[in-house]
Enzyme design. Structure first.
Site, PDB file in Angstrom:
ATOM      1  N   THR A  13       0.818  -1.212   0.000  1.00 19.64           N
ATOM      2  CA  THR A  13       0.000   0.000   0.000  1.00 19.64           C
ATOM      3  C   THR A  13       0.853   1.264   0.000  1.00 19.64           C
ATOM      4  OG1 THR A  13      -0.116   0.131   2.417  1.00 19.64           O
ATOM      5  CG2 THR A  13      -1.800  -1.196   1.321  1.00 19.64           C
ATOM      6  N   ASP A  14       0.177   2.368  -0.340  1.00 14.71           N
ATOM      7  CA  ASP A  14       0.825   3.682  -0.274  1.00 14.71           C
ATOM      8  C   ASP A  14       0.537   4.308   1.100  1.00 14.71           C
ATOM      9  OD1 ASP A  14      -1.811   4.653  -0.383  1.00 14.71           O
ATOM     10  OD2 ASP A  14      -1.651   5.241  -2.494  1.00 14.71           O
ATOM     11  N   ARG A  15       0.909   5.552   1.257  1.00 16.88           N
ATOM     12  CA  ARG A  15       0.734   6.225   2.552  1.00 16.88           C
ATOM     13  C   ARG A  15      -0.732   6.353   2.952  1.00 16.88           C
ATOM     14  NH1 ARG A  15       4.079  11.536   3.140  1.00 16.88           N
ATOM     15  NH2 ARG A  15       3.070  11.372   5.162  1.00 16.88           N
ATOM     16  N   GLN A  16      -1.619   6.258   1.985  1.00 18.56           N
ATOM     17  CA  GLN A  16      -3.049   6.355   2.283  1.00 18.56           C
ATOM     18  C   GLN A  16      -3.669   4.994   2.582  1.00 18.56           C
ATOM     19  OE1 GLN A  16      -4.403   8.278  -1.269  1.00 18.56           O
ATOM     20  NE2 GLN A  16      -3.632  10.283  -0.648  1.00 18.56           N
ATOM     21  N   GLY A  17      -2.849   3.937   2.554  1.00 24.33           N
ATOM     22  CA  GLY A  17      -3.350   2.597   2.828  1.00 24.33           C
ATOM     23  C   GLY A  17      -4.020   1.931   1.644  1.00 24.33           C
TER      24      GLY A  17
END
Length: 136
Positions: A13-17
């Site tokens: 995932t990225d920083r936003q989940g």
């Protein structure tokens, strides 16, 4: 149809989940190898017998997102079997929500990476599965 469940890992995932879209192809590959294993043809065995599959086409239509810790259900089907190639279809969903659909075409190769026919025993198993897929 083969159904495989993938749990979205934090590393996907990225920083936003939100799961990175490229991982959807990895999840499709997991479904495809599970289907072949169900048929009694795990990749390791195929490679030991001199058969290698190479993806020559891949597509994915995204319709939603998967989030960290979601359970992604990958439904894998066969859509076509030819003498040297097989086409697999995929539906990815989280619960009742479809997040993607896709397709991959794999060509059979020998140990020298030249196109070859799919061995008879595997071709029979693939065709039998193809005939049993929903909508056939």
């Amino acid at each position: 149809m083969t159904v495989t469940t993938i749990r979205v890992r934090y590393a996907e995932t990225d920083r936003q989940g939100v799961a990175y879209h490229g991982h959807y192809f990895v999840w499709m590959e997991i479904g495809r190898t599970a289907l072949l294993e169900e048929l009694g043809f795990p990749y390791r065995r195929l490679e030991e017998e001199g058969l290698f599959f190479s993806v020559v086409a891949a597509s994915c239509r995204y319709g939603g997102q998967a989030l960290y810790d979601d359970r992604v259900e990958v439904r894998t089907t066969l859509t076509e079997v030819r003498s040297r190639a097989a086409v697999f279809g995929y539906e990815l969903s989280v619960g009742e929500r479809r997040i993607a659909s896709g397709e991959t075409t794999l060509i059979a190769l020998d140990g020298e990476r030249r196109p070859r026919r799919i061995p008879d025993s595997l071709a029979r198993a693939l065709r039998a599965r193809l005939q049993s897929e929903p909508g056939r």
